[in-house]
Design a protein around this motif. Structure first.
Motif, PDB file in Angstrom:
ATOM      1  N   GLN A 170       8.497  12.805   4.298  1.00  0.00           N
ATOM      2  CA  GLN A 170       7.776  14.070   4.180  1.00  0.00           C
ATOM      3  C   GLN A 170       7.882  14.582   2.751  1.00  0.00           C
ATOM      4  N   VAL A 171       6.735  14.929   2.179  1.00  0.00           N
ATOM      5  CA  VAL A 171       6.703  15.570   0.869  1.00  0.00           C
ATOM      6  C   VAL A 171       5.955  16.890   1.013  1.00  0.00           C
TER       7      VAL A 171
ATOM      8  N   SER B  11       0.803  -1.231   0.000  1.00  0.00           N
ATOM      9  CA  SER B  11       0.000   0.000   0.000  1.00  0.00           C
ATOM     10  C   SER B  11       0.829   1.271   0.000  1.00  0.00           C
ATOM     11  N   TRP B  12       0.163   2.335  -0.439  1.00  0.00           N
ATOM     12  CA  TRP B  12       0.629   3.703  -0.215  1.00  0.00           C
ATOM     13  C   TRP B  12      -0.428   4.419   0.625  1.00  0.00           C
ATOM     14  N   ILE B  13       0.030   5.087   1.659  1.00  0.00           N
ATOM     15  CA  ILE B  13      -0.829   5.768   2.618  1.00  0.00           C
ATOM     16  C   ILE B  13      -0.168   7.109   2.928  1.00  0.00           C
ATOM     17  N   ARG B  14      -0.973   8.121   3.165  1.00  0.00           N
ATOM     18  CA  ARG B  14      -0.387   9.415   3.501  1.00  0.00           C
ATOM     19  C   ARG B  14      -1.120  10.054   4.669  1.00  0.00           C
ATOM     20  N   GLN B  15      -0.443  11.008   5.304  1.00  0.00           N
ATOM     21  CA  GLN B  15      -1.027  11.743   6.413  1.00  0.00           C
ATOM     22  C   GLN B  15      -0.694  13.221   6.267  1.00  0.00           C
ATOM     23  N   PRO B  16      -1.678  14.011   5.832  1.00  0.00           N
ATOM     24  CA  PRO B  16      -1.443  15.456   5.758  1.00  0.00           C
ATOM     25  C   PRO B  16      -1.268  16.038   7.151  1.00  0.00           C
ATOM     26  N   PRO B  17      -0.655  17.186   7.262  1.00  0.00           N
ATOM     27  CA  PRO B  17      -0.443  17.782   8.585  1.00  0.00           C
ATOM     28  C   PRO B  17      -1.761  18.049   9.287  1.00  0.00           C
TER      29      PRO B  17
ATOM     30  N   THR C 122       0.571  17.951   0.280  1.00  0.00           N
ATOM     31  CA  THR C 122       1.639  17.947   1.279  1.00  0.00           C
ATOM     32  C   THR C 122       1.279  16.981   2.398  1.00  0.00           C
ATOM     33  N   ALA C 123       2.179  16.055   2.686  1.00  0.00           N
ATOM     34  CA  ALA C 123       1.876  15.012   3.668  1.00  0.00           C
ATOM     35  C   ALA C 123       3.128  14.193   3.949  1.00  0.00           C
TER      36      ALA C 123
END
Length: 121
Positions: A116-117, A37-43, A92-93
């Motif tokens: 972080q991106v 998987s790919w998962i992200r978390q924005p600020p 951004t996440a």
């Protein structure tokens, strides 16, 4: 022990394509019936599942990101990758790659440390 490591640029300009790679060790991305998987978390927000690639190479995407996402893999390097096009600052996440905890299970049991991106001009 399965280990995952994300890599890619930390800064991307708006409208460009974000490209990230997950390098896997301790397991093969072709091991039967596992999801990667790919998962992200924005600020300041919760986790957002972006998509997976199944052990057979079939990708599945979040409906909200499907039009901008592409997940692929490189078997020779035991890597899988994410491309997200037309990025905006809302992309951004911290981005994570992960493997399902059990065969046929998307819910991650192993995570990368995250990268972080930031999308900014």
């Amino acid at each position: 022990q399965v280990q995952l490591q994300e890599s890619g640029p930390g800064l991307v300009k708006p409208s460009q394509t974000l490209s990230l790679t997950c390098t896997v060790s301790g397991d093969s991305i072709t091991t039967s019936y596992y999801f990667w998987s790919w998962i992200r978390q924005p600020p300041g927000k919760g986790l957002e599942w972006m998509g997976v690639i199944f052990y057979d190479g079939t990708p599945y995407y979040s409906p909200s990101l499907k039009s901008r996402s592409s997940i692929s893999r490189d078997l020779s390097k035991n890597q899988f990758s994410l491309q997200l096009s037309s990025v905006t600052p809302e992309d951004t996440a911290v981005y994570y790659c992960a493997r399902g905890g059990d065969p046929w299970v998307v819910v991650p049991g192993y995570w990368g440390q995250g990268t972080q991106v930031t999308v900014s001009s």
